[in-house]
Design a protein around this motif. Structure first.
Motif, PDB file in Angstrom:
ATOM      1  N   LYS A  41       0.904  -1.003   0.391  1.00  0.00           N
ATOM      2  CA  LYS A  41       0.039   0.675  -0.007  1.00  0.00           C
ATOM      3  C   LYS A  41       1.149   1.234   0.018  1.00  0.00           C
ATOM      4  O   LYS A  41       0.873   1.996  -0.702  1.00  0.00           O
ATOM      5  CB  LYS A  41      -0.939  -0.287   0.909  1.00  0.00           C
ATOM      6  N   ASP A  42       1.714   1.146   0.902  1.00  0.00           N
ATOM      7  CA  ASP A  42       2.878   2.023   1.163  1.00  0.00           C
ATOM      8  C   ASP A  42       3.273   2.874  -0.677  1.00  0.00           C
ATOM      9  O   ASP A  42       4.303   3.789  -1.090  1.00  0.00           O
ATOM     10  CB  ASP A  42       4.078   2.098   2.263  1.00  0.00           C
ATOM     11  N   ASN A  43       3.458   1.656  -1.139  1.00  0.00           N
ATOM     12  CA  ASN A  43       4.378   1.840  -2.352  1.00  0.00           C
ATOM     13  C   ASN A  43       3.682   2.585  -3.679  1.00  0.00           C
ATOM     14  O   ASN A  43       4.531   2.831  -3.899  1.00  0.00           O
ATOM     15  CB  ASN A  43       4.703   0.453  -2.716  1.00  0.00           C
ATOM     16  N   ILE A  44       2.278   1.963  -3.309  1.00  0.00           N
ATOM     17  CA  ILE A  44       1.266   2.715  -4.458  1.00  0.00           C
ATOM     18  C   ILE A  44       1.234   4.389  -3.920  1.00  0.00           C
ATOM     19  O   ILE A  44       1.703   4.999  -4.791  1.00  0.00           O
ATOM     20  CB  ILE A  44      -0.033   2.070  -4.053  1.00  0.00           C
ATOM     21  N   PHE A  63       2.749   5.804  -2.752  1.00  0.00           N
ATOM     22  CA  PHE A  63       3.776   7.210  -2.178  1.00  0.00           C
ATOM     23  C   PHE A  63       3.822   7.967  -1.150  1.00  0.00           C
ATOM     24  O   PHE A  63       4.391   9.527  -2.177  1.00  0.00           O
ATOM     25  CB  PHE A  63       4.509   7.298  -3.499  1.00  0.00           C
ATOM     26  N   TYR A  84      -7.646   5.539  -4.615  1.00  0.00           N
ATOM     27  CA  TYR A  84      -6.699   4.049  -4.245  1.00  0.00           C
ATOM     28  C   TYR A  84      -7.760   2.611  -4.927  1.00  0.00           C
ATOM     29  O   TYR A  84      -7.273   1.598  -5.947  1.00  0.00           O
ATOM     30  CB  TYR A  84      -6.381   3.707  -2.374  1.00  0.00           C
ATOM     31  N   VAL A 144       3.051  -2.223 -10.339  1.00  0.00           N
ATOM     32  CA  VAL A 144       2.271  -1.529  -8.719  1.00  0.00           C
ATOM     33  C   VAL A 144       3.157  -0.179  -9.103  1.00  0.00           C
ATOM     34  O   VAL A 144       3.175   0.809  -8.748  1.00  0.00           O
ATOM     35  CB  VAL A 144       3.635  -1.756  -7.711  1.00  0.00           C
ATOM     36  N   SER A 145       4.659  -0.052 -10.046  1.00  0.00           N
ATOM     37  CA  SER A 145       4.936   1.066 -10.245  1.00  0.00           C
ATOM     38  C   SER A 145       4.312   1.858 -11.201  1.00  0.00           C
ATOM     39  O   SER A 145       3.817   3.216 -10.936  1.00  0.00           O
ATOM     40  CB  SER A 145       6.413   0.600 -11.357  1.00  0.00           C
ATOM     41  N   ARG A 156       1.285   3.426  -8.560  1.00  0.00           N
ATOM     42  CA  ARG A 156       2.124   4.449  -7.727  1.00  0.00           C
ATOM     43  C   ARG A 156       1.115   5.746  -8.660  1.00  0.00           C
ATOM     44  O   ARG A 156       1.755   6.826  -8.811  1.00  0.00           O
ATOM     45  CB  ARG A 156       3.529   4.348  -7.403  1.00  0.00           C
ATOM     46  N   TYR A 184      -1.764   5.873  -9.427  1.00  0.00           N
ATOM     47  CA  TYR A 184      -2.508   6.921  -7.877  1.00  0.00           C
ATOM     48  C   TYR A 184      -1.855   8.878  -7.186  1.00  0.00           C
ATOM     49  O   TYR A 184      -3.169   9.319  -7.400  1.00  0.00           O
ATOM     50  CB  TYR A 184      -2.253   6.568  -6.815  1.00  0.00           C
ATOM     51  N   CYS A 185      -0.975   8.510  -8.023  1.00  0.00           N
ATOM     52  CA  CYS A 185      -0.954   9.916  -7.513  1.00  0.00           C
ATOM     53  C   CYS A 185      -1.196  11.294  -8.559  1.00  0.00           C
ATOM     54  O   CYS A 185      -0.848  12.543  -8.188  1.00  0.00           O
ATOM     55  CB  CYS A 185       0.912  10.269  -8.228  1.00  0.00           C
TER      56      CYS A 185
END
Length: 1480
Positions: free
Chosen positions: A696-699, A701, A710, A749-750, A753, A756-757
């Motif tokens: 989750k923290d990886n996404i 960020f 999310y 995942v990358s 991320r 999501y941003c």
């Protein structure tokens, strides 16, 4: 008047000195003894007042303690003035007293008012406990005590002045109470940090006495003695020691310094390019570097790091100068008092109390010296700690902004070394640096006193010392050159270790561990060679220094001996100081160079909101290169991207597609032109960069969590099924570099991320290549494409997938760093250029564009995979397996829901607890070599016995009777004494040599073992161990073994034998001391034991908390372009600071604990001095002065040498026992014949595989026989277990059931290297190591150049390699960064062609190359490996359609196995996959 007073008091020597019952005169008591405390306070007041004005710590509320102190102060003032008024009253009664009866009470009264004012002023400024006031009350009490005794003596004899007696006794009592009260600290100030801190450091609120004796740490010591300390027991750092404070300071001064030097630099030289530069500070820095390149002769244009460090840490550190100077002066009080003591023993008529006075003075001086010395050390160590924090912070911040060309010059290894080894060098220096002025000061003072004692004969000794100075200087110069070389090899070694850890999977698959082990050991050999040279040098220095005490005559032998002992210390320490300075200057230079590297120019790309721009990305006439000195990689780029459009960039391998994205991110050097990017940017790199954190923290960020957004992102990026598989859902911890995700998962995942941003511009570097066809189609539709989440954003997609091109708004075609064509799909087809040609050739592979089949994209799939995996040091199974790993582990976890949220993959470096086992010491001795160990102990003994003997001989000599003004037997005495001195010198030389050489042997052994064990650990070890831990082991800890431990061993042995020797001598001289020495010994022993428990645990906690600093740093370096693209630098700096602070939280108590121990032990030493002197005084009539001198001078020596506590050393050693690993042995007796495998038939019988004991099977009951020479494709959805099959074949993971048989040999029965040399894999991730291209193809040097060229030609690399200036010797940079991913993939193919083994495994090997090259490779494989067995794992089905058989895996089992044509007719899984890919 004063003169009279003093003449009178001097005239009364009979009253004060030559009497059994001494006393001062009345006059002396009323003047000097009253005024001393007053003078002290008035002298301190102005300085102290200014200090308090500057350092306001907040306001303290009134407390009972404070009220009491104030009230007493006022009472004292009233009493003094009562005396004053009494004197006036006496005058009115015509009783005339001397004026002193008016002056003294006035002065004292005013002083008491001042004291009361200070008590309140301190409270206002937040001082919790005041040293100034405590010393004042103590002095006042001391002076009053003398008067008190005198008054009592007088009261017994004659009439008394009642009023003054009463006032004086009240004064005395009140001062005593004030002294007691000032020992207690006040409550903390309001609003101070400590109030809301859960575990504040007790230092700030400790009382003055507690601070100078380090009593405040005792609580922690007791806790540590009762149970091993844990991280949660540690206090928070003091605010001044935190990274936030320290690094900011350094950065601020460094920027100023750079700005200043730039102004000069720009004045001196400048090239006309200046106009293109922006004028902000970073621009300046880059300019400055250019200036240096233009004219290296301008030395003074380099910013001085030393000046910056001085400005940052100087003010606090200057305090230590004061303490050191006091201590040095006090050192000489010992020998001077000793002189008086010997005279006293000689003078049989002197009154006894004088002896007790000297004894008391000796003890008081020794104790004071102890306290001052350790305050000094405390300041030094805290400064050292701050320095290290600052260096790490500065290096980390710099690493976030340096250009790519600078990254090439400073490798990861070098940067890690800057943070570990070089920072450590600075810490070491802080303790030594004061010796530069202190050592000469000590030498001069000692020589002056010796001259007074011995007269001109000292000159012989001085001459020797003066001669040594040039010798020392020459040595220092040599040492410096060695040191530079030593650090160079160290950098290379760490860099290579880093690469080995990053590419460990490939090393295992190719069985290359041995070749790389040889390389590391080769570098290590160089390192040790240099170390040996510097050892020989320093040993020689020690030898010359020891031999100076052969010039002594026996007149005042022991005072001189004590002085010589003092003298020996600065002279012994000078070589260490010099070498420490040399090392630090080398480190300073390295650090300065790193901090002055070029930085990326943030203004080369205009980012942010651009008014009325034609598009969201505009590039005009831009030319880019990777560094200033390289030829441009992108020439003459012009294009505009309208807002909200979707652009594709296509082209062959190495044509500059990824470079173009880097250029838009500002990662490249813009030579000319204009580039603007409107709004915020998100970037998905070709190799996914994953942090060691929860999924989750990886996404997220670092952004805020929005549940709905999310969920949408996860769904669109096809992550839902993966999250269900993971053990704790999206809270699962992802290992370093994403080791527990497959390549496809990492890429998604990358991507998630970035999505999501929610930024304005998206740059995708081929993210679809790492995923299967159907997932790729899903992502394109849901995220990137015209109907995806991002449909209104500006998107640039680098791709090899032909099928997406018709959906693009515009396509940019690149060749050789230029844009060759640009336009929509239809326009490009009409132009009928290179692009149309390319489409005609490859589009037939997927006519069904609508179906979104896309072999093209498939291809690149692996590319990323390869890549991301390559990064993942620790493990890489191909991506899939990872998935399956997780799948399997879930079933386990569903059984045990309790574990749901605590699924950890990586193991943090853990601290061992408990005592250091004796076996650790034994191991170290064994690695030195037992012969050398015992030899050095024996030589130590000899040295100390010789020293004892020579001193004892000296005491006999001094007691020789003097006849006719000379002593008899002088020649004999001198001869023996000289011989003993010589033997001492030889012994010292011997043991220094032995210990140093032994140390080198030991560090060689321990390093070889460590390397051997690490390289032979199974893959699972690397998956679980963060690379930071291993790098920490190889850099900081090996460095400790190299340079620190031999030094400490010498010191430890030295102080041990000194203490024993002193006790023996004292017992010889005064046997009565036997009563005291054992109890003192016990105290000594208990204090040690008490300390060791805590200290060892703190050392371990410190070592353990150091690894995350390096791990986080490594992670940052790998993802630096992503961090910059998302503009997350600040958050990462904060994280790094937190990790450093965690580490310093363990380090700070450990240095305080050292001081705590040293103060306690030195007090025991001081007691030995006290008793030695005391017994000498008691038994003076039966003792000869020689023996008194001997025993006291020896006991003094105990103090000087026991400064360094020994135990820590070996505690350090306890870390260096490498972690034991399960080793894979190569089995000699079962080695297969050389011709094996002759056919290449592979048979799986009931084969099953699991990744860890506690997980389910990933492959179950695999039964299949592959005939020799057959070509077999292995397909399956992501996570079906395809790559697991290859891992089983190479025995990266051992089988859980069943067996694999190759040509009749069960592979589990033979040695690993035998197996891995005979079968070849082209892995998913093309890993290259830094070194020549040739080394990368053939690390064992088995093949000739012709063979290598042939293999390159077959791999279609011959043209590329021939065009390189160095051809085969072309240096690959770390990780092969200077070749594109596709080129690296071809190098891996060339490796396989060289090995030409009977069995070849392709693990999605052609993913990273464009379609043309892919075709070439496939045909090469068909022709060159015609008679070999080929197993191909493919995402891209078109590569295996012409194979003889296809195996379809699902959930770890074989579900279909037949020829492709038959499988298509069955319409099973294979058919649906082919349909997805648009092949049917």
């Amino acid at each position: 008047m004063l003169l009279n007073v003093f003449q009178k008091s001097l005239a009364d020597w009979n009253l004060t000195w030559h009497t059994e019952n001494p006393d001062f005169t009345k006059c002396f008591q009323n003047t000097v003894l009253v005024w001393v405390p007053c003078i002290y306070l008035w002298v301190c007041f102005p300085i102290y007042f200014l200090y308090l004005r500057r350092h306001d710590r907040g306001y303290i509320q009134m407390s009972h303690l404070n009220k009491a102190k104030t009230a007493l102060g006022l009472l004292l003032w009233i009493i003094c003035w009562a005396d004053l008024f009494y004197s006036f009253w006496e005058r009115s009664q015509n009783v005339f007293r001397p004026p002193v009866f008016v002056i003294s009470p006035t002065v004292l009264g005013i002083t008491m008012l001042l004291a009361t004012f200070l008590i309140q002023f301190e409270r206002m400024k937040g001082v919790q406990s005041s040293g100034v006031m405590l010393i004042f009350w103590f002095t006042a009490l001391l002076c009053a005590t003398i008067i008190f005794r005198s008054k009592i003596l007088h009261a017994l004899k004659l009439v008394i002045d009642v009023f003054r007696y009463v006032t004086f006794y009240s004064y005395f009592v009140l001062v005593l109470i004030q002294l007691i009260l000032s020992c207690f600290p006040e409550r903390p100030p309001l609003f101070s940090e400590t109030v809301n801190d859960s575990n504040p450091c007790p230092e700030s609120s400790a009382s003055f006495l507690s601070k100078i004796t380090f009593w405040w740490i005792t609580g922690l010591m007791i806790q540590g003695y009762r149970r091993p300390l844990e991280a949660k027991d540690l206090w928070s750092l003091n605010k001044d020691d935190t990274s936030g404070e320290v690094v900011q300071g350094l950065a601020k001064y460094w920027e100023k310094e750079c700005a200043n030097t730039n102004k000069q630099a720009i004045k001196m030289v400048y090239s006309p390019k200046k106009q293109t530069k922006s004028s902000n500070s970073n621009g300046d820095v880059t300019e400055e570097v250019e200036a240096l390149i233009v004219k290296p002769s301008q030395r003074n244009s380099a910013p001085s790091l030393l000046k910056v460090l001085y400005k940052t840490f100087g003010p606090y550190f200057l305090m230590s100068f004061l303490f050191k100077a006091c201590h040095d002066l006090m050192m000489f009080s010992g020998p001077e008092i000793l002189k008086l003591l010997i005279n006293f023993v000689n003078d049989k008529d002197a009154p006894n109390w004088q002896g007790y006075l000297y004894t008391g003075l000796l003890f008081a001086c020794a104790c004071l010296q102890t306290l001052i010395l350790h305050q000094y050390f405390h300041i030094c160590f805290v400064t050292g700690m701050r320095l290290k924090t600052a260096v790490i912070g500065a290096v980390y911040r710099k690493a976030l902004v340096i250009t790519n060309s600078a990254r090439k010059t400073s490798t990861v290894g070098e940067i890690v070394n800057l943070m570990s080894v070089d920072a450590q060098r600075f810490m070491d220096l802080t303790t030594y640096i004061n010796m530069i002025w202190s050592a000469p000061l000590q030498v001069i003072l000692a020589l002056y006193l010796l001259w007074q004692n011995l007269g001109p004969s000292v000159l012989a000794g001085v001459a020797v010392m003066i001669l040594l100075v040039p010798v020392n200087a020459v040595m220092a110069m040599k040492t410096k050159t060695y040191q530079v070389a030593h650090m160079k090899s160290k950098d290379n070694r760490i860099k290579l270790m880093n690469e080995i850890l990053n590419g460990i999977k490939v090393l295992k698959l190719y069985a290359w561990e041995l070749a790389f082990k040889e390389k590391v050991l080769g570098i290590r050999q160089e390192e040790l060679k240099v170390l040996k040279k510097s050892v020989a040098l320093s040993t020689f220095a020690v030898y010359v220094l020891v031999d100076k005490n052969n010039v002594l005559d026996a007149q005042k032998a022991f005072v001189s001996l004590a002085l010589f002992n003092i003298l020996r210390f600065p002279l012994n320490i000078l070589p260490m100081v010099i070498s420490s300075m040399v090392q630090a200057s080398v480190s300073l230079e390295r650090l300065r160079l790193f901090l002055s590297h070029e930085e990326l120019d943030p203004d080369s790309i205009i980012r942010g909101s651009i008014k009325d721009a034609e598009g969201s990305i505009i590039v005009k006439n831009a030319t880019f290169s990777w560094s200033r000195n390289d030829p441009p990689s992108l020439n003459d780029i012009n294009f505009t991207v309208p807002e909200g459009s979707l652009i594709a960039i296509v082209g062959q391998v190495g044509c500059g597609k990824s470079s173009l994205l880097s250029a838009l991110l500002g990662e490249m050097d813009k030579r000319e032109g204009y580039v603007a990017v409107k709004g915020s940017v998100a970037y998905v790199p070709q190799q996914a960069w994953i942090q060691n954190a929860a999924l989750k923290d990886n996404i997220i960020f670092g952004r805020e969590m929005k549940e709905s957004q999310y969920k949408r992102v996860i769904e669109a990026c096809a992550l839902l099924p993966d999250i269900e598989i993971l053990p704790s859902g999206d809270r699962t911890e992802i290992g370093e570099k994403g080791v527990n995700l497959s390549g496809g998962q990492k890429q998604r995942v990358s991507l998630a991320r970035a999505v999501y941003c929610n930024t304005d511009v998206y740059l995708f570097d081929d993210p679809l290549s790492a995923v299967d066809a159907h997932v790729g189609k899903h992502i394109f539709d849901k995220v990137i494409g015209p109907k995806g989440i991002l449909k209104n954003k500006t998107r640039i997609l680098v791709t090899h997938g032909v099928s997406y091109l018709p959906l693009m708004d515009r396509i940019i075609v690149m060749t050789d760093g230029k844009i060759s064509e640009m336009g929509s799909y239809q326009e490009l087809l009409k132009q009928d250029g290179a692009f149309a040609e390319f489409l005609r050739t490859y589009a037939n592979a997927d006519q069904d564009v609508e179906n979104g089949g896309k072999p093209g994209s498939q291809k690149s799939i692996c590319q990323v995979n390869n890549w991301s995996l390559q990064l993942s040091n620790s493990s890489t199974y191909s991506g899939e397996t990872r998935k399956s790993l997780n799948q399997t582990s879930t079933t386990e976890l569903q059984k045990a829901p309790a574990e749901k949220n605590a699924w950890k993959l990586t193991e943090a470096d853990t601290a061992k607890t408990g005592r250091v086992k004796a076996i650790v010491y034994w191991e170290y001795m064994k690695s030195i070599g037992l012969l050398i160990s015992f030899l050095s102990i024996f030589l130590f003994m000899c040295n100390h016995i010789a020293a004892l003997a020579s001193n004892y001989w000296l005491s006999l000599w001094t007691d020789d009777p003097v006849i006719n003004g000379t002593q008899q037997h002088t020649h004999v005495r001198l001869g023996v004494y000289g011989a003993l001195g010589m033997s001492q010198g030889i012994a010292v030389f011997g043991y220094s040599m032995a210990v140093s050489i032994g140390g080198i042997f030991a560090s060689r052994h321990l390093h070889i073992d460590l390397l051997h064990n690490v390289l032979r650990s199974p893959m699972s070890f690397f998956e679980r161990t963060p690379s930071g831990n291993l790098v920490n082991r190889f850099s900081k800890e090996i460095d400790t073994i190299d340079s620190v431990i031999p030094q400490i061993i010498k010191m430890f042995m030295g102080s041990l034998f000194n203490v024993i020797g002193a006790c023996i001598i004292i017992l010889l001289a005064t046997p009565i001391a036997a009563i005291v020495i054992p109890p003192l010994g016990l105290v000594y022993f208990f204090v040690q034991r008490f300390y060791v428990a805590t200290s060892r645990q703190l050392k371990r906690l410190e070592s353990v908390s150091r690894s995350p600093v390096y791990s986080h740093f490594n992670e940052t370096l790998l993802g630096v372009s992503v961090i910059r693209a998302f503009e997350e630098q600040t958050r990462f700096k904060l994280q790094s600071d937190l990790k450093v602070d965690e580490n310093q939280k363990a380090y700070f108590p450990s240095i305080v604990a050292n001081r705590w121990l040293a103060v306690r032990l030195e007090c025991v030493g001081n007691c030995i001095v006290l008793f030695a002197a005391l017994f000498a005084v008691i038994a003076r009539h039966s003792l000869s002065p020689g023996l008194v001198g001997l025993s006291v001078s020896y006991s003094l020596q105990v103090i000087y040498f026991r400064n360094l506590s020994s135990t820590i050393v070996i505690n350090r050693l306890c870390h260096y026992k490498p972690t034991p690993q399960t080793l894979h042995e190569t089995k000699q007796q079962t080695a297969p014949p050389n011709s094996w495998p002759h056919e290449g038939q592979v048979e799986f019988r009931g084969y099953g595989l699991r990744y860890r004991e506690d997980l389910d099977l990933v492959l179950k009951n695999i039964n299949v026989t592959i005939k020799g020479g057959e070509k077999v494709g292995i397909v399956g959805r992501t996570g079906a277990g395809k790559s697991s099959l290859t891992l089983g074949l190479f025995r990266i993971n051992e089988s859980a059931e069943g067996e694999i048989i190759i040509d009749g040999v069960n592979v589990a029965k033979i040695g690993l290297h035998d197996l891995r040399f005979k079968i070849t894999i082209i892995p998913q991730d093309p890993v290259l190591f830094s070194g020549s291209l040739r080394m990368n193809l053939d690390p064992f040097d088995k093949y000739s150049d012709e063979e290598i060229w042939t293999s390159l030609e077959l791999a279609h690399l011959k043209n590329f390699v021939s065009s390189l200036p160095d051809k085969l010797n072309h240096e690959c940079s770390e990780g092969g960064e200077n070749l594109s991913v596709g080129q690296r993939q071809l190098v891996c193919l060339a490796r396989a062609l060289l090995r030409k083994s009977k069995i070849l495994v392709l693990d999605e090997a052609t993913a990273a190359v464009d379609l043309e090259t892919d075709d070439l490779i496939q045909s090469t494989i068909r022709t060159q490996f015609e008679d070999c067995t080929v197993l191909t794992i493919a995402h891209r089905l078109n590569t295996i359609m012409d194979y003889e058989r296809v195996i379809v895996l699902d959930k770890g089992e074989i579900v279909e196995c037949d020829s492709p044509a038959n499988l298509l007719q069955k319409k099973g899984i294979f058919y649906s996959m082919a349909k997805d890919s648009g092949l049917v």
